[in-house]
Design a protein around this motif. Structure first.
Motif, short mmCIF file in Angstrom:
data_model
loop_
_atom_site.label_atom_id
_atom_site.label_comp_id
_atom_site.label_asym_id
_atom_site.label_seq_id
_atom_site.Cartn_x
_atom_site.Cartn_y
_atom_site.Cartn_z
N ALA A 90 2.94 -6.86 -3.96
CA ALA A 90 4.38 -6.85 -4.26
C ALA A 90 5.19 -6.60 -2.99
N LEU A 91 4.69 -5.71 -2.14
CA LEU A 91 5.42 -5.42 -0.88
C LEU A 91 5.41 -6.61 0.05
N ALA A 92 4.25 -7.26 0.18
CA ALA A 92 4.16 -8.43 1.07
C ALA A 92 5.13 -9.50 0.60
N ARG A 93 5.21 -9.68 -0.72
CA ARG A 93 6.10 -10.70 -1.27
C ARG A 93 7.57 -10.30 -1.09
N GLU A 94 7.90 -9.08 -1.46
CA GLU A 94 9.31 -8.63 -1.36
C GLU A 94 9.82 -8.71 0.08
N LEU A 95 8.97 -8.28 1.03
CA LEU A 95 9.42 -8.22 2.42
C LEU A 95 9.06 -9.48 3.20
N ALA A 96 8.40 -10.44 2.50
CA ALA A 96 7.99 -11.71 3.14
C ALA A 96 7.24 -11.46 4.45
N ILE A 97 6.24 -10.60 4.35
CA ILE A 97 5.45 -10.28 5.55
C ILE A 97 4.44 -11.41 5.76
N PRO A 98 4.48 -12.05 6.92
CA PRO A 98 3.56 -13.19 7.12
C PRO A 98 2.09 -12.81 6.93
N VAL A 99 1.67 -11.66 7.49
CA VAL A 99 0.28 -11.21 7.32
C VAL A 99 0.30 -9.68 7.14
N LEU A 100 -0.14 -9.23 5.99
CA LEU A 100 -0.29 -7.78 5.75
C LEU A 100 -1.77 -7.49 5.56
N VAL A 101 -2.34 -6.75 6.51
CA VAL A 101 -3.74 -6.33 6.39
C VAL A 101 -3.71 -4.94 5.79
N GLY A 102 -4.05 -4.88 4.50
CA GLY A 102 -3.92 -3.62 3.78
C GLY A 102 -5.07 -2.69 4.04
N GLY A 103 -5.33 -2.45 5.33
CA GLY A 103 -6.39 -1.53 5.73
C GLY A 103 -7.63 -1.78 4.90
N SER A 104 -8.31 -0.71 4.53
CA SER A 104 -9.39 -0.87 3.54
C SER A 104 -9.23 0.21 2.48
N ILE A 105 -9.87 -0.05 1.34
CA ILE A 105 -9.88 0.92 0.24
C ILE A 105 -11.27 0.90 -0.39
N PRO A 106 -11.65 1.96 -1.09
CA PRO A 106 -12.91 1.89 -1.83
C PRO A 106 -12.75 0.94 -3.02
N GLU A 107 -13.67 0.00 -3.12
CA GLU A 107 -13.64 -1.01 -4.20
C GLU A 107 -14.79 -0.76 -5.17
N ARG A 108 -14.49 -0.84 -6.47
CA ARG A 108 -15.57 -0.80 -7.47
C ARG A 108 -15.71 -2.20 -8.06
N THR A 109 -16.92 -2.76 -7.99
CA THR A 109 -17.15 -4.10 -8.50
C THR A 109 -17.41 -4.04 -10.00
N PRO A 110 -17.32 -5.18 -10.67
CA PRO A 110 -17.63 -5.19 -12.11
C PRO A 110 -19.04 -4.68 -12.40
N GLU A 111 -19.96 -4.82 -11.43
CA GLU A 111 -21.34 -4.34 -11.63
C GLU A 111 -21.46 -2.85 -11.34
N GLY A 112 -20.38 -2.23 -10.86
CA GLY A 112 -20.41 -0.79 -10.60
C GLY A 112 -20.75 -0.42 -9.17
N ARG A 113 -20.92 -1.42 -8.30
CA ARG A 113 -21.19 -1.10 -6.90
C ARG A 113 -19.89 -0.67 -6.21
N LEU A 114 -20.02 0.15 -5.18
CA LEU A 114 -18.87 0.57 -4.37
C LEU A 114 -18.95 -0.10 -3.00
N HIS A 115 -17.81 -0.61 -2.54
CA HIS A 115 -17.71 -1.19 -1.19
C HIS A 115 -16.49 -0.59 -0.49
N ASN A 116 -16.53 -0.63 0.82
CA ASN A 116 -15.36 -0.30 1.65
C ASN A 116 -14.75 -1.65 2.01
N THR A 117 -13.59 -1.97 1.42
CA THR A 117 -13.10 -3.35 1.42
C THR A 117 -11.69 -3.45 1.99
N ALA A 118 -11.54 -4.39 2.91
CA ALA A 118 -10.21 -4.66 3.52
C ALA A 118 -9.55 -5.81 2.77
#
Ligand SMILES: NC(=O)CCC(=O)C(=O)O
Length: 324
Positions: A96-124
């Motif tokens: 929503a922020l990238a769209r509102e501010l029309a940021i050409p490229v927003l690299v949202g750092g990384s966050i912990p991701e939980r996959t549908p299978e229950g695995r955890l990844h560190n995902t950018a």
């Protein structure tokens, strides 16, 4: 080019980007943020910093957040803070922020991701100006180290490694995306550059007070000189009393290996307007990429016989490298 988001989640990239500006100037902002135990607070801090980066100081075309920007960096936090990507609140907020501010490229750092299978990844995560999630990268090399008298950290106790090399198109050329410890592996950068054509390498990261002083700048400048690339790495700021003491010193390095912008350990907005033409200039002047002796290089070092996964990964890497 690979991005680890499934095709259905990722907008068709090239058609979305405007033409590169003739000047090839790119305004970069690295947001070195304090990360707390309060996820809502971390998201609010990130949002305020993104708004500041694009609405003040001449604006920004490429905005980069740190590794694990919504969660303290520590094995015990990854599970409780994890979200699906896409479909979680952090993806929605950044989109929503990238769209509102029309940021050409927003690299949202990384966050912990939980996959549908229950695995955890560190995902950018990477968003374009329409808010589309155009790339994701799951940290490929997990931070498993034990430095006597320094730091012991075992990401693999909780996280699974990604299995993709991630590059994506931008109006300023192809970008390669890694996360923190990934920067120590030049083969990964080699594939981003020599197979996929990356001109800038982006690393959300969180080095620490043991390895940071020793290796942070050295590694970032090495990758820049190895591959004639702009290199950008964004760290969290150091938070007194936090269990993991981040090194800070977010940094932008030119293809010549010079540090063009950096900071100390506290909260910071690191900005630079960089000239992508320097990539071509550095590669023309010192043409190591076209002087490779692939006939001499092999990757035949055997993996331990009992580590079949590692052997498979090394074999895949070897095929990729030799196909360049
Ligand atoms: N978050 C990380 O991957 C830390 C990497 C690090 O500190 C290093 O020395 O490498």
């Amino acid at each position: 080019m690979n991005a680890s988001a499934s095709p259905a989640d990722v907008a068709a990239p090239a058609s979305l980007w405007p033409q590169p500006p003739p000047s090839q100037l790119l305004r970069v902002a690295l947001l070195q943020l304090p990360i707390t135990n309060d996820k809502a607070q971390n998201l609010a801090t990130a949002e305020a910093a993104i708004r500041e980066a694009v609405t003040t100081g001449g604006g920004a075309d490429l905005v980069i957040l740190p590794e694990c920007f919504n969660c303290p960096y520590g094995a015990s936090y990854f599970g409780p803070y994890a979200e699906p990507i896409p479909g979680g609140p952090t993806t929605a907020r950044l989109s929503a922020l990238a769209r509102e501010l029309a940021i050409p490229v927003l690299v949202g750092g990384s966050i912990p991701e939980r996959t549908p299978e229950g695995r955890l990844h560190n995902t950018a995560l990477v968003f374009d100006r329409t808010g589309a999630l155009v790339a994701t990268h799951r940290k490929a090399h997990l931070f498993d180290v034990d430095v006597p008298g320094g730091i012991r950290f075992v990401e693999s106790e909780t996280l699974s490694p990604g299995d993709q090399v991630t590059t994506f198109p931008t109006p300023w050329g192809t970008a390669g995306l890694g996360i923190c410890y990934d920067v120590r592996f030049p083969h990964l950068a080699s594939i981003m550059v020599e197979r996929d054509g990356a001109r800038l390498l982006i690393y959300p990261a969180a080095f620490n007070t043991t390895t940071g002083p020793l290796h942070w700048e050295l590694l970032l400048r090495s990758r820049a000189v190895d591959f004639g690339c702009w290199v950008m790495a964004c760290s969290p700021s150091r938070v007194p009393g936090a269990t993991y003491q981040a090194f800070g010193h977010s940094m932008i390095v030119s293809p010549w290996g010079t540090v063009v912008a950096t900071c100390e350990a506290g909260p910071s907005l690191v900005r630079a307007t960089i000239d992508m033409a320097q990539v071509h200039q550095a590669r023309q002047a010192i043409p190591v990429l076209s002087q490779r002796r692939w006939d001499l290089y092999t990757c035949d070092r055997p993996a331990p016989a009992d580590d079949k996964d590692n052997l498979a990964r090394q074999t895949a890497l070897k095929v990729n490298v030799r196909n360049v």
